[in-house]
Motif scaffolding. Sequence first.
Motif, mmCIF file in Angstrom:
data_model
loop_
_atom_site.group_PDB
_atom_site.id
_atom_site.type_symbol
_atom_site.label_atom_id
_atom_site.label_comp_id
_atom_site.label_asym_id
_atom_site.label_seq_id
_atom_site.Cartn_x
_atom_site.Cartn_y
_atom_site.Cartn_z
ATOM 1 N N THR A 256 1.741 0.638 -3.847
ATOM 2 C CA THR A 256 2.254 -0.582 -3.211
ATOM 3 C C THR A 256 3.163 -0.217 -2.053
ATOM 4 O O THR A 256 4.188 0.442 -2.240
ATOM 5 C CB THR A 256 3.018 -1.432 -4.232
ATOM 6 N N ALA A 257 2.763 -0.633 -0.839
ATOM 7 C CA ALA A 257 3.520 -0.259 0.364
ATOM 8 C C ALA A 257 2.902 -0.983 1.556
ATOM 9 O O ALA A 257 1.885 -1.663 1.448
ATOM 10 C CB ALA A 257 3.478 1.254 0.605
ATOM 11 N N PHE A 258 3.527 -0.779 2.700
ATOM 12 C CA PHE A 258 3.017 -1.290 3.965
ATOM 13 C C PHE A 258 2.367 -0.109 4.683
ATOM 14 O O PHE A 258 2.990 0.946 4.841
ATOM 15 C CB PHE A 258 4.176 -1.863 4.776
ATOM 16 N N TYR A 259 1.103 -0.269 5.102
ATOM 17 C CA TYR A 259 0.354 0.822 5.720
ATOM 18 C C TYR A 259 0.088 0.505 7.189
ATOM 19 O O TYR A 259 -0.418 -0.561 7.533
ATOM 20 C CB TYR A 259 -0.969 1.044 4.984
ATOM 21 N N LEU A 260 0.416 1.456 8.024
ATOM 22 C CA LEU A 260 0.263 1.287 9.466
ATOM 23 C C LEU A 260 -0.675 2.348 10.020
ATOM 24 O O LEU A 260 -0.563 3.534 9.694
ATOM 25 C CB LEU A 260 1.620 1.420 10.163
ATOM 26 N N CYS A 261 -1.576 1.893 10.868
ATOM 27 C CA CYS A 261 -2.489 2.780 11.568
ATOM 28 C C CYS A 261 -2.036 2.874 13.020
ATOM 29 O O CYS A 261 -1.539 1.885 13.589
ATOM 30 C CB CYS A 261 -3.907 2.223 11.483
ATOM 31 N N ALA A 262 -2.186 4.028 13.619
ATOM 32 C CA ALA A 262 -1.797 4.208 15.020
ATOM 33 C C ALA A 262 -2.804 5.099 15.716
ATOM 34 O O ALA A 262 -3.562 5.835 15.071
ATOM 35 C CB ALA A 262 -0.399 4.813 15.121
ATOM 36 N N TYR B 90 -3.855 7.950 13.337
ATOM 37 C CA TYR B 90 -2.866 8.294 12.307
ATOM 38 C C TYR B 90 -2.781 7.179 11.275
ATOM 39 O O TYR B 90 -2.951 6.000 11.596
ATOM 40 C CB TYR B 90 -1.470 8.439 12.931
ATOM 41 N N TRP B 91 -2.454 7.548 10.053
ATOM 42 C CA TRP B 91 -2.080 6.600 9.024
ATOM 43 C C TRP B 91 -0.674 6.923 8.545
ATOM 44 O O TRP B 91 -0.358 8.086 8.224
ATOM 45 C CB TRP B 91 -3.034 6.668 7.831
ATOM 46 N N TYR B 92 0.148 5.861 8.511
ATOM 47 C CA TYR B 92 1.512 5.981 8.032
ATOM 48 C C TYR B 92 1.718 5.040 6.852
ATOM 49 O O TYR B 92 1.102 3.984 6.754
ATOM 50 C CB TYR B 92 2.526 5.590 9.106
ATOM 51 N N ARG B 93 2.658 5.415 6.026
ATOM 52 C CA ARG B 93 3.107 4.557 4.934
ATOM 53 C C ARG B 93 4.567 4.217 5.192
ATOM 54 O O ARG B 93 5.357 5.089 5.591
ATOM 55 C CB ARG B 93 2.961 5.276 3.597
#
Lengths: 111, 113
Positions: B86-92, B33-36
């Motif tokens: 512009t943001a913080f991107y999280l992979c799960a 998954y990719w989250y912003r």
Amino acid sequence: KNEVEQSPQNLTAQEGEFITINCSYSVGISALHWLQQHPGGGIVSLFMLSSGKKKHGRLIATINIQEKHSSLHITASHPRDSAVYICAVTPYMDSNYQLIWGAGTKLIIKP
Amino acid sequence: DGGITQSPKYLFRKEGQNVTLSCEQNLNHDAMYWYRQDPGQGLRLIYYSQIVNDFQKGDIAEGYSVSREKKESFPLTVTSAQKNPTAFYLCASSPLEGPYEQYFGPGTRLTVT
């Protein structure tokens, strides 16, 4: 209205205090998750529960399925517990198992 | 140790440039998954993949693209079409059969000027 609501949004407490963070949801679920995000940004899963209560160290998570409500408790809080605590749910019968996320509770524990 | 790696931790780009964020996992998980995450907001799902060579749009896929050529890797490209990148991107990642716990990488903070 969001499907997952957390309260409070922000919480500041003194070291040693008992902390409670609440999560209410409006959908049927197969599981509820509590996660912790430290200031550096990384997210760690704390609990996944579908009934009753789970305990890990000073952290306790409870869930009441009938009331669609969960609480995360921290006993003997410490400044290192300062983080954002996030509640998320896995909707029941969602074949894609996508999570619905709460907005998080920012906790600051002062020494 | 098993886990998820994201690189780089901080990324700076000029407006109009495409940029690719890396995500690798060695947990043998099928789903990725990719989250912003924006300040003061909850996680929002960009894309997810449950199997190699297949992926699905999440809630905010516009301006992003992904690929899943290998089970271990799920790179995210932020294109110039993304109006506010512009943001913080999280992979799960997670096992496919749920419910499950998602395992997160450390995140990439992208700044576009």
